[in-house]
Every structure is written in C-alpha cells, then in structure tokens.
Design a protein around this motif. Structure first.
Motif, PDB file in Angstrom:
ATOM      1  N   VAL A 127       0.821  -1.212   0.000  1.00 39.08           N
ATOM      2  CA  VAL A 127       0.000   0.000   0.000  1.00 39.08           C
ATOM      3  C   VAL A 127       0.855   1.261   0.000  1.00 39.08           C
ATOM      4  N   THR A 128       2.014   1.228   0.662  1.00 36.13           N
ATOM      5  CA  THR A 128       2.910   2.384   0.633  1.00 36.13           C
ATOM      6  C   THR A 128       3.363   2.690  -0.784  1.00 36.13           C
ATOM      7  N   ALA A 129       3.560   1.643  -1.595  1.00 38.33           N
ATOM      8  CA  ALA A 129       3.766   1.772  -3.042  1.00 38.33           C
ATOM      9  C   ALA A 129       5.050   2.507  -3.430  1.00 38.33           C
ATOM     10  N   SER A 130       6.073   2.381  -2.617  1.00 39.60           N
ATOM     11  CA  SER A 130       7.361   2.961  -3.003  1.00 39.60           C
ATOM     12  C   SER A 130       8.066   2.023  -3.985  1.00 39.60           C
ATOM     13  N   VAL A 148      -9.175  -6.481  -2.600  1.00 38.14           N
ATOM     14  CA  VAL A 148      -9.527  -5.333  -1.764  1.00 38.14           C
ATOM     15  C   VAL A 148     -11.023  -5.384  -1.468  1.00 38.14           C
ATOM     16  N   SER A 149     -11.381  -4.941  -0.266  1.00 35.76           N
ATOM     17  CA  SER A 149     -12.774  -4.995   0.173  1.00 35.76           C
ATOM     18  C   SER A 149     -13.177  -3.661   0.786  1.00 35.76           C
ATOM     19  N   SER A 150     -14.475  -3.404   0.738  1.00 34.28           N
ATOM     20  CA  SER A 150     -15.046  -2.218   1.365  1.00 34.28           C
ATOM     21  C   SER A 150     -16.491  -2.531   1.710  1.00 34.28           C
ATOM     22  N   ALA A 151     -17.167  -1.560   2.281  1.00 35.91           N
ATOM     23  CA  ALA A 151     -18.582  -1.743   2.565  1.00 35.91           C
ATOM     24  C   ALA A 151     -19.380  -1.897   1.283  1.00 35.91           C
ATOM     25  N   THR A 169      -1.761   4.201  -5.769  1.00 39.02           N
ATOM     26  CA  THR A 169      -2.399   2.929  -6.074  1.00 39.02           C
ATOM     27  C   THR A 169      -3.851   3.154  -6.481  1.00 39.02           C
ATOM     28  N   VAL A 170      -4.516   2.062  -6.885  1.00 38.47           N
ATOM     29  CA  VAL A 170      -5.928   2.125  -7.246  1.00 38.47           C
ATOM     30  C   VAL A 170      -6.821   2.037  -6.016  1.00 38.47           C
ATOM     31  N   LEU A 171      -6.236   1.897  -4.834  1.00 37.85           N
ATOM     32  CA  LEU A 171      -7.006   1.726  -3.604  1.00 37.85           C
ATOM     33  C   LEU A 171      -7.816   2.983  -3.298  1.00 37.85           C
TER      34      LEU A 171
END
Length: 515
Positions: A127-130, A148-151, A169-171
């Motif tokens: 997630v830091t994506a360095s 990846v998950s969300s509500a 990222t696409v997050l």
C-alpha cells in the motif's frame, strides 16, 4: 525553556484512535470518515509519514493489528495466500515459503530488522507503493493478485495494475486490502530469487533490487518475469527479457536478459546512488539472480533459523471489543513490567512517548524516532518492536516489557545486563536499553544463538560508540552454553556494517558481490 527548532519538531499524530472489533467495523469506519481516516496495521511507514507531515488531513487512525485470524498464510492447491496482517517476520518463519515463494521470503528478510519486521506487514509494504519496497518486486515477479474490500463489496486486481504512479495505487479511501495470492513456486520447474543491493547489511533502503521468476520445461524457459525496484517511479517488469529468454536455457540467455534489464531501467540520482551507478548495479544484481537460478543455488544464502526476537512464551492477545480514544482524558490500560498500569494522554502519541511521559519509564530512549537506531525497543505482547513506530493506543490491553522490567523481581541484573557490565558492552549508555531488549528477546527465543543469529538479532540496534565486539561478547557470555557459542567465529564486521560504507558497496557492485 529549551525549544526544538521547527524542523526538529514532529507533527502530532491524529487525535482520534479506534481499534475496531472486526474487519467489517473497520470498513464501516473508513466509509464514514473517508480521507480523514487511515487504516493502520504495522504502521512502520504510516507513522513516519504522519510525523513528517506527509499525510495531511488525517484525523482518525483505525488500528486493525489486534484482530484475530488475519495473520494467516495458507498453501492450498498450488496457491499461496497471505492475510492482511501477515508480517515480514511471519513470512520468514513460514518454512513452506522457502519453496513456495522464495523471492518473497528473501525480500522480507531484507526489510529493516527483526523489531521492524515484527510489526511491518506485507500488505503495508504494498500500500505504501514505493518503488524501493522490496516485497512488491517479489510479488510482481510471482504474478500476485491483490484482493480489496469495502462496505461496497470486493474486487481483485493484478498487482501489476495496483500501482498507478509513484506512491500511488488504485485503492480507494474506503477500501482495505484483505488478501494477496500467487501461484506457488516448486523450486524445480517454477523457481525464483530476489537479490538486493543496499548501502548496509540491515535497515537499508534498496539502491537496486530485482526479483526473477522462471517457468521452465525440459530445462528451457517457458516464461520469465523480471521485476526491478528503485530504478523507475514504480516497480517495473522487463518484457524484452521474457521474449529473449523464451525457449532457451537460462545460462544461454543470461547475457541478453541482463542487457535487457539495464535498458529497461530509468533510474535517478538520489542520496543512495547516482543514476549511472544504479544502471551499472542493475547488471550486477541481474547477473547474480540469473546465475543463482541457473545453478540451483537461489536459496543457498538463506540463514539457518533467522531469529524473530519473539518470546517462545509470547502471550496471545485475546480478541476484544472496539477501543476508542477521542481525547486526552481517555485512559489506556496495559500490563507493563508485570503490573497493571493505566494512564491518559495517549491520544496523538507514540507508545514510546506514552511510556516515557505518562508512565515515567524513561529507560526507553528516543534516538531517531523513525525506527533506525533501536534505542526505543520494547517487548509488545512478547515481540521486540520499535516503540517510536507504534501508536500509544495499541498498548490498551497489551502486555509490555521495558528495560526497567528485564531484571528479576527479586533483585539482581538479568544475565545479559551483567554480561554487558563484565565485557564493557555498556559504554555511553544511550543505546544500551535497546540492545538489552533485543538481546534478551534473542536469548529467550534461542538460548544458544550462533554467530549469524546474533548478527541478525542485533541488526536493528546501532551503537554510536562502535562497541559491537563487546556487546556480541556479552550475548555469548549470557547464553546457556558459553563455550559452544564462543567456539563459533563471530563476524563482528557484519554487525558493524550496519553503518553506511558506500565504498564497500561500490566494490561489491564492481565485483558482482551485491547481496
């Protein structure tokens, strides 16, 4: 009163802290608060970003590190799956990974040092994506997918599509990475390796690194993935190398693969190396990687039972209800040095500051406040960690040992503390508490550590007096069988190499000895 210069002052941490009781509760909180909230697990990157002001507008930390069942690694049907709380230490300790995902294991061993690896998660590294993050290249070479998950639901993204730019990222702000999966290697027909060049043996950001995974049929390459780090804004692959290698033996294609990798790299000048040097180092690193795969020696340098600095009797933290800190009056309660201790003022603080300022345990020192020196090392739920990179709220319900709690309750020093006195290991004293905490954890985990294990175990602690020899001697003297341990030749230079030596690195690159 003495005041720090503005550039010396750390930005305050977010004022609100929540430890949710479930992953779904964490997802609901992210959905409700959007960009004002940040998820934290290990936090070894995020805590630094917050203290440096690199993450503005964050008002809430959502800490999922205490949630049970999210730190599992599974091997099923030729697939390897990692949960969101799998740490680098977990990967290193998982024996099947040395066959099923050697590049990832090797990359995890290159991340920081044992106390940092005990907190830092593989998902956090992603997630830091360095472009310098070691595990990303390994996972790219392994062809990983990220779930990846969300509500709102769940989606799976190939890791090569997860990164959109430098540290991007696409997050979405309400999404949580819940799993990372890849096809297992077998060390015979599907094999891989990770090779890194850094400026020191531990706690080093990559100058250049590479991960290579090859699928072979009858000794010839059917597919090849080369992933390079620290040579572009994101981790890059080298499709040209794939085409040049296909249908050939690795030894035959080695020169073309190395040349293609050097062509693909577009490095920059920075504090760790010039673009010219990096371009040269790409060739060295790739040459070593291909040679290791071709000769079947990719795992030969893996250390024997690398220490984690985790107590054999580490307490399992029971799942608890949601914990919330909304202001300075909220109280954190922990078992500290065997006693139940409570104190307020934990909001917006690190564990190090809470222990020092609010519990009066000043033996824990602040040296760098960024997880580099080890002076702030404590034991959190039986694992050595850098307390400067842990939010104070994480202490609620935890078991913590500081240097004040190492000696026996009945009096007298711990054997390692006494050995430090006897060998002259305690010098200026500033780094000593951190060394004590690392060494005690090492000796509790491995009663008779080898030379190599001592080197790894102390790699997260820096001695400004350069007194490593006597500190290593103290570890030996405190072990159960000092004669057996002292018979092993201790490579003190390897520990001292924790200090930067660019000349040595340049020589290593020129001679093909990058590691």
């Amino acid at each position: 009163m003495f005041q720090l210069h503005p550039v010396q002052q750390a930005f305050p941490l977010p004022p609100r802290f929540v430890a949710p009781g479930s992953l779904s509760e964490a997802a609901d909180l992210l959905s409700a608060h959007g960009a004002a909230a940040r998820l934290i697990a290990g936090g070894t990157d995020l805590m630094l970003e917050l203290s440096r002001g690199a993450r503005s507008g964050v008002e809430l930390l959502i800490d999922i590190s205490g949630l049970p069942g999210l730190d599992q690694i599974s091997y099923d049907g030729g697939k390897v799956s990692l949960g969101p709380l799998v740490t680098h230490a977990d990967v290193i300790a998982s024996v099947p990974m040395l066959t099923a995902g050697l590049p990832l294991a090797q990359a995890c061993l290159e991340v920081g040092s044992p106390p940092l690896r005990n907190r830092a998660t593989v998902v956090g590294n992603i997630v830091t994506a360095s472009p310098a993050n070691d595990t990303i290249s390994a996972l790219v070479a392994l062809g990983a997918d990220v779930t990846v998950s969300s509500a709102r639901g769940e989606r799976t993204v190939p890791i090569t599509e997860f990164f959109t730019g430098f540290r991007q990222t696409v997050l979405e702000s309400d999404e949580i990475v819940t799993a990372v999966r890849f096809d297992a290697t077998d060390g015979v027909n599907r094999l891989g390796v990770f090779v890194k060049l850094g400026l020191r043996r531990a706690q080093a950001i990559s100058v250049v690194h590479a991960a290579v995974v090859a699928d072979t049929e009858g000794g010839r390459v059917a597919d090849l993935v080369v992933a390079l780090g620290s040579v572009a804004p994101t981790i890059i692959t080298v499709p040209e190398a794939t085409e040049l290698a296909r249908g050939r033996e690795l030894t035959e294609a080695a020169g073309d693969i190395v040349t293609a990798a050097r062509r693909a790299a577009t490095p920059i000048d920075d504090i760790r190396g010039s673009a010219e040097y990096r371009s040269h180092a790409v060739g060295v690193v790739m040459d070593r990687a291909i040679a290791a795969l071709a000769s079947g020696t990719a795992a030969d340098r893996w250390p024997h039972e690398p220490p984690r600095l985790v107590s054999a009797a580490a307490p399992e933290r029971a799942a608890s209800a949601s914990t919330a800190l909304d202001g300075p009056d909220d109280v954190v309660t922990a078992t500290v040095n065997g006693e139940r201790r409570s104190a307020a003022n934990a909001s917006g603080k690190t564990l190090m500051d809470w222990l020092r300022d609010d519990l009066g345990l000043t033996g824990t020192k602040e040296g760098c406040a960024e997880g580099e020196c080890g002076a702030c090392t404590v034991h959190l739920d039986g694992a050595a960690v850098f307390s400067c990179l842990v939010p104070a709220g994480r202490a609620d319900g935890a078991t913590i040992t500081t240097v004040e709690g190492v000696a026996a309750p009945a009096g007298g020093l711990h054997p390692f503390q006494q050995a430090m006195v006897d060998t002259g290991g305690a010098q200026c004293g500033f780094c000593t508490p951190g060394f004590v905490m690392s060494a005690v954890a090492l000796l509790d985990e491995i009663s008779e550590p080898t030379s190599e294990q001592i080197t790894i175990g102390l790699s997260g602690n820096l001695c400004r007096c350069t007194g490593y020899c006597s500190i290593i001697e103290a570890v030996q003297a405190a072990s159960v069988d000092t004669g057996a341990v002292q018979a092993a030749s201790v490579d003190t230079g390897a520990v001292q190499a924790a200090s930067v030596d660019t000349d040595a690195v340049e020589e290593a690159a020129d001679t093909g000895a990058a590691s």
